[in-house]
Scaffold this motif. Structure first.
Motif, PDB file in Angstrom:
ATOM      1  N   GLU A 177      19.789  20.803 -45.028  1.00 24.23           N
ATOM      2  CA  GLU A 177      21.119  20.339 -45.436  1.00 24.23           C
ATOM      3  C   GLU A 177      22.205  20.759 -44.451  1.00 24.23           C
ATOM      4  O   GLU A 177      23.013  19.917 -44.049  1.00 24.23           O
ATOM      5  CB  GLU A 177      21.428  20.791 -46.853  1.00 24.23           C
ATOM      6  N   LEU A 207      21.984  18.565 -41.406  1.00 28.60           N
ATOM      7  CA  LEU A 207      22.571  17.243 -41.611  1.00 28.60           C
ATOM      8  C   LEU A 207      24.096  17.300 -41.621  1.00 28.60           C
ATOM      9  O   LEU A 207      24.768  16.328 -41.292  1.00 28.60           O
ATOM     10  CB  LEU A 207      22.063  16.640 -42.923  1.00 28.60           C
ATOM     11  N   ARG A 241      19.421  13.815 -36.728  1.00 34.73           N
ATOM     12  CA  ARG A 241      19.745  13.799 -38.154  1.00 34.73           C
ATOM     13  C   ARG A 241      18.904  12.744 -38.873  1.00 34.73           C
ATOM     14  O   ARG A 241      18.386  12.984 -39.963  1.00 34.73           O
ATOM     15  CB  ARG A 241      21.236  13.521 -38.393  1.00 34.73           C
ATOM     16  N   GLU A 242      18.767  11.583 -38.244  1.00 32.39           N
ATOM     17  CA  GLU A 242      17.997  10.512 -38.872  1.00 32.39           C
ATOM     18  C   GLU A 242      16.522  10.899 -39.002  1.00 32.39           C
ATOM     19  O   GLU A 242      15.899  10.668 -40.044  1.00 32.39           O
ATOM     20  CB  GLU A 242      18.127   9.221 -38.060  1.00 32.39           C
ATOM     21  N   TYR A 286      16.227  13.542 -41.772  1.00 35.65           N
ATOM     22  CA  TYR A 286      16.511  12.982 -43.086  1.00 35.65           C
ATOM     23  C   TYR A 286      15.359  12.095 -43.564  1.00 35.65           C
ATOM     24  O   TYR A 286      14.962  12.142 -44.737  1.00 35.65           O
ATOM     25  CB  TYR A 286      17.802  12.169 -43.036  1.00 35.65           C
ATOM     26  N   HIS A 337      21.932   9.271 -43.743  1.00 34.98           N
ATOM     27  CA  HIS A 337      21.770  10.472 -42.917  1.00 34.98           C
ATOM     28  C   HIS A 337      23.073  10.884 -42.225  1.00 34.98           C
ATOM     29  O   HIS A 337      23.113  11.928 -41.572  1.00 34.98           O
ATOM     30  CB  HIS A 337      20.661  10.275 -41.875  1.00 34.98           C
ATOM     31  N   ASP A 338      24.116  10.062 -42.384  1.00 30.68           N
ATOM     32  CA  ASP A 338      25.434  10.394 -41.819  1.00 30.68           C
ATOM     33  C   ASP A 338      26.358  11.067 -42.831  1.00 30.68           C
ATOM     34  O   ASP A 338      27.323  11.720 -42.447  1.00 30.68           O
ATOM     35  CB  ASP A 338      26.143   9.111 -41.341  1.00 30.68           C
ATOM     36  N   ARG A 391      26.591  13.575 -45.060  1.00 34.46           N
ATOM     37  CA  ARG A 391      26.968  14.991 -45.088  1.00 34.46           C
ATOM     38  C   ARG A 391      27.758  15.389 -43.844  1.00 34.46           C
ATOM     39  O   ARG A 391      28.677  16.205 -43.916  1.00 34.46           O
ATOM     40  CB  ARG A 391      25.714  15.856 -45.240  1.00 34.46           C
ATOM     41  N   HIS A 392      27.396  14.815 -42.714  1.00 36.26           N
ATOM     42  CA  HIS A 392      28.070  15.147 -41.456  1.00 36.26           C
ATOM     43  C   HIS A 392      29.546  14.741 -41.504  1.00 36.26           C
ATOM     44  O   HIS A 392      30.433  15.544 -41.174  1.00 36.26           O
ATOM     45  CB  HIS A 392      27.361  14.431 -40.305  1.00 36.26           C
TER      46      HIS A 392
END
Length: 693
Positions: free
Chosen positions: A238, A241, A250-251, A254, A346-347, A349-350
């Motif tokens: 987590e 990410l 990240r992708e 995830y 996958h974006d 949280r960032h």
């Protein structure tokens, strides 16, 4: 006999088998972990099963008039040896397993299920339980409750069925035990088998020092082949990410996270799920219920799937609206930075972290500096001391199943022993993911003054040797949550084992844990315990204010990912689709389409790794219970606010009497009303999540 434990006779075992000893001569009667070897378990299970079978036969075939004492209380005294072996074994298969234990688990799970069926489907035993007449005996309130719960359990197990239906119910139970075990082991294999190597500075881009250190520690624990790795432990993936600026990595991380249990091959769980759902539907139909969901909820506070789904829908609509607004703000950041792409799961949280910094000037890594693990443990203990007068003394030299495990003696203010608390906080490959509370021994008084041994298991990222392990605020909330469960086990104050601790309705069991989370968010607690891990300085007031102001940030996302999982769980178990051959991903996708699931958010637990509902029946058609209990906990904490003191002694006394200490002495509605004076309202929940209009 060592104080605090009951004698558990297990005849027929070799003398060198630790389970042959009626009591363990260890501090506080802890299991002698260092002496128990894998080869001890199967003989111990076989001997304990034989002993229990003999005990059951003696009760069922007795010629005396059935009474509470010679039937119900006798049942409560039976099976102590089996309980002891199973509690040690199954605690280790979750928290510190190995191939030998997994092989034993595959062997013993269906054997235990067949044994349980033989008990609950025994016609002579059921006839004696049915014949116990409380009007002829002066039963206490607790004894009435025990009798009622046994009758309910036997009926729900199929005691009133014909012989052919009983046989099929027993077959289903044995097969379900095999499937649940395989599901869990497949999931652990997928989780422990994945690592994302981070090679070179480019792969570490954006990661704060605490995460780089944790990734280095994880790499070392995985053999040191790579300098840094990301695993599927939530406390690693987590924050990765959140902070990684490498969208491609990240992708990859995830996708591995959300595809656990459906990668094809030997560890794919999709076929297991289809069979489990079909078997549950068949069992419910045999027992006279419309669906497994109807069967499951008939014995809960909610009472019916309609009541649970009404709550989920009432929360879904405002959460979905809120999540849409959150998505639009995140997409605006992507575009402002020149990103030529639509926001993906996958974006989220960032970019949510970027938005949080922009709106609240809050940096998660700055917060973590004030949340060392030791400080959060101290905060949880101090809260329990101020609420319930408890005292905690760490025990440095007692048996433990892993060197990470820590132990504390828990006592009342007068020095009397409450029980033992074990904390197992760090992720490792031998431990399944998640966080949970369990018991090596539960409280009761029927077999002597038995004190509980309660364990909390977490999966926090370990700091490198010599450094302090820091928690995110979500990690700290998890610790408080599980410690709330632990207090439910520790403070149990009942006579009969059947009613002890967390043995309550599935949609009531989360009340003590979720309620306890509230104290972590109180300025009074944070000012006292949120201190910098190097300087010891308290969290600055400005940072504390920003942290508390951001409590409802991203709650649309959080509520949607949880509620979607609960709705899919309920939809699966309201359906008989499994009986025609369930296509798990297609069913899940259709269920999400019908509720208009935002494309940028995934379920918190996709079905192939949804251990809550497929590793066993515990939360099956019951994942809604977290939200049901949150209605209770939000309303319950308002009782302290209304008293003008978050540690108000009178309110805390009622809380201990009717919730934390009461086990299953009362129907959950009666228990909550005893504490609060009324049933709860949903309004405090919506305010807590920032979803109120």
């Amino acid at each position: 006999m060592t104080a605090g434990q009951a004698a558990a006779e297990t005849p027929g075992l070799e003398a060198d088998n630790p389970f042959s000893e009626p009591v363990w001569d260890t501090p506080h009667g802890l299991p002698p972990f260092e002496r128990i070897r894998p080869e001890h378990y199967l003989p111990a299970f076989e001997a304990a099963l034989a002993a229990h079978e003999a005990e059951i036969a003696g009760i069922a075939n007795a010629t005396t008039t059935p009474t509470f004492a010679n039937t119900v209380a006798a049942l409560e005294r039976a099976g102590l040896a089996l309980d002891r072996v199973a509690s040690v074994f199954y605690n280790l298969t979750g928290s510190h397993t190995n191939p030998e234990l997994q092989a034993i688990e595959r062997t013993i799970a269906p054997r235990l299920a067949r044994h349980g069926s033989a008990v609950y489907l025994n016609p002579a035993l059921w006839a004696r339980i049915s014949a116990v007449d409380p009007t002829r005996e002066s039963l206490s309130e607790e004894e009435h409750r025990v009798l009622d719960r046994y009758r309910t359990r036997f009926r729900r197990a199929g005691a009133d069925l014909g012989e052919a239906a009983k046989a099929r119910v027993a077959e289903i139970a044995a097969r379900m035990a095999e499937l649940g075990t395989q599901f869990s082991q497949n999931l652990l294999a997928d989780e422990s088998g994945f690592v994302l190597p981070l090679t070179g500075e480019a792969d570490l881009a954006g990661l704060p020092p605490f995460l780089i250190a944790a990734a280095a520690s994880a790499a070392k624990e995985r053999g040191g082949e790579h300098g840094h790795v990301i695993t599927l432990s939530r406390s690693l993936i987590e924050p990765f990410l959140v902070f990684s600026t490498r969208r491609d990595l990240r992708e990859r991380a995830y996708e591995a996270w959300i595809r656990r249990g459906e990668g094809g091959g030997a560890t794919d769980n999709r076929g297991i799920i289809a069979e489990i759902v079909a078997l549950r539907a068949e069992r419910a139909r045999l027992l006279g219920f419309e669906s497994f969901a109807h069967f499951k909820l008939a014995d809960t506070m909610a009472g019916s799937p309609d009541a649970a789904m009404d709550l989920l829908r009432n929360v879904w609509t405002p959460a979905q609206h809120q999540a849409g607004a959150e998505r639009d703000r995140l997409q605006a950041i992507v575009q402002a930075e020149g990103g030529n792409f639509a926001l993906q799961a996958h974006d989220w949280r960032h970019y949510a972290e970027k938005l949080r910094r922009a709106e609240h000037d809050l940096d998660e890594s700055e917060v973590k500096a004030y949340l060392p693990l030791e400080g959060v443990i101290a905060a949880a203990f101090d809260t329990a001391s101020r609420l319930f007068g408890l005292r905690f003394e760490e025990l440095p030299d007692v048996p433990r199943y892993h060197s990470d495990v820590r132990a504390w003696r828990v006592g009342n203010a007068d020095g009397s022993e409450v029980g033992l608390f074990l904390g197992d906080y760090f992720a490792r490959p031998s431990k399944r993911s998640g966080a949970w509370m369990s018991a090596f021994r539960s409280q009761e008084r029927l077999n002597g003054a038995v004190t509980p041994i309660i364990v909390n298991v977490m999966n926090f990222a370990r700091a490198p040797e010599g450094e302090v392990s820091l928690l995110s605020f979500d990690d700290a909330r998890t610790l408080f949550h599980e410690f709330g469960h632990a207090l439910h086990g520790l403070l149990s104050d009942v006579t009969y084992p059947l009613l002890a601790g967390t043995a309550v309705s599935g949609d009531f069991v989360e009340l003590p844990s979720q309620l306890y989370e509230h104290w972590l968010e109180q300025p009074e607690v944070l000012r006292r315990h949120a201190r910098h891990h190097r300087t010891g300085e308290p969290m600055p007031e400005a940072l504390l204010s920003k942290l508390l102001a951001a409590r409802t940030f991203n709650q649309g996302f959080s509520t949607v990912e949880y509620t979607a999982s609960a709705i899919v769980d309920m939809t699966l178990h309201l359906s008989a689709a499994g009986e025609e051959g369930l296509d798990v991903p297609a069913f899940e996708a259709d269920a999400l389409r019908r509720i208009a699931m935002p494309a940028e958010i995934n379920m918190r637990h996709r079905s192939p790794h949804f251990a809550h509902i497929f590793s066993g029946d515990g939360y099956a058609a019951g994942y809604y219970s977290y939200l049901w209990s949150e209605v209770l906990d939000a309303d319950a904490f308002d009782a302290f606010r209304e008293a003008g003191d978050i540690f108000d002694p009178e309110t805390a006394s009622r809380l201990r009497k009717f919730v934390y200490g009461a086990g299953n002495l009362r129907d959950p509605r009666e228990a909550y009303t005893g504490f609060r004076g009324r049933l709860p309202s949903i309004d405090p929940l919506l305010r807590k999540r920032g979803l109120a209009a």
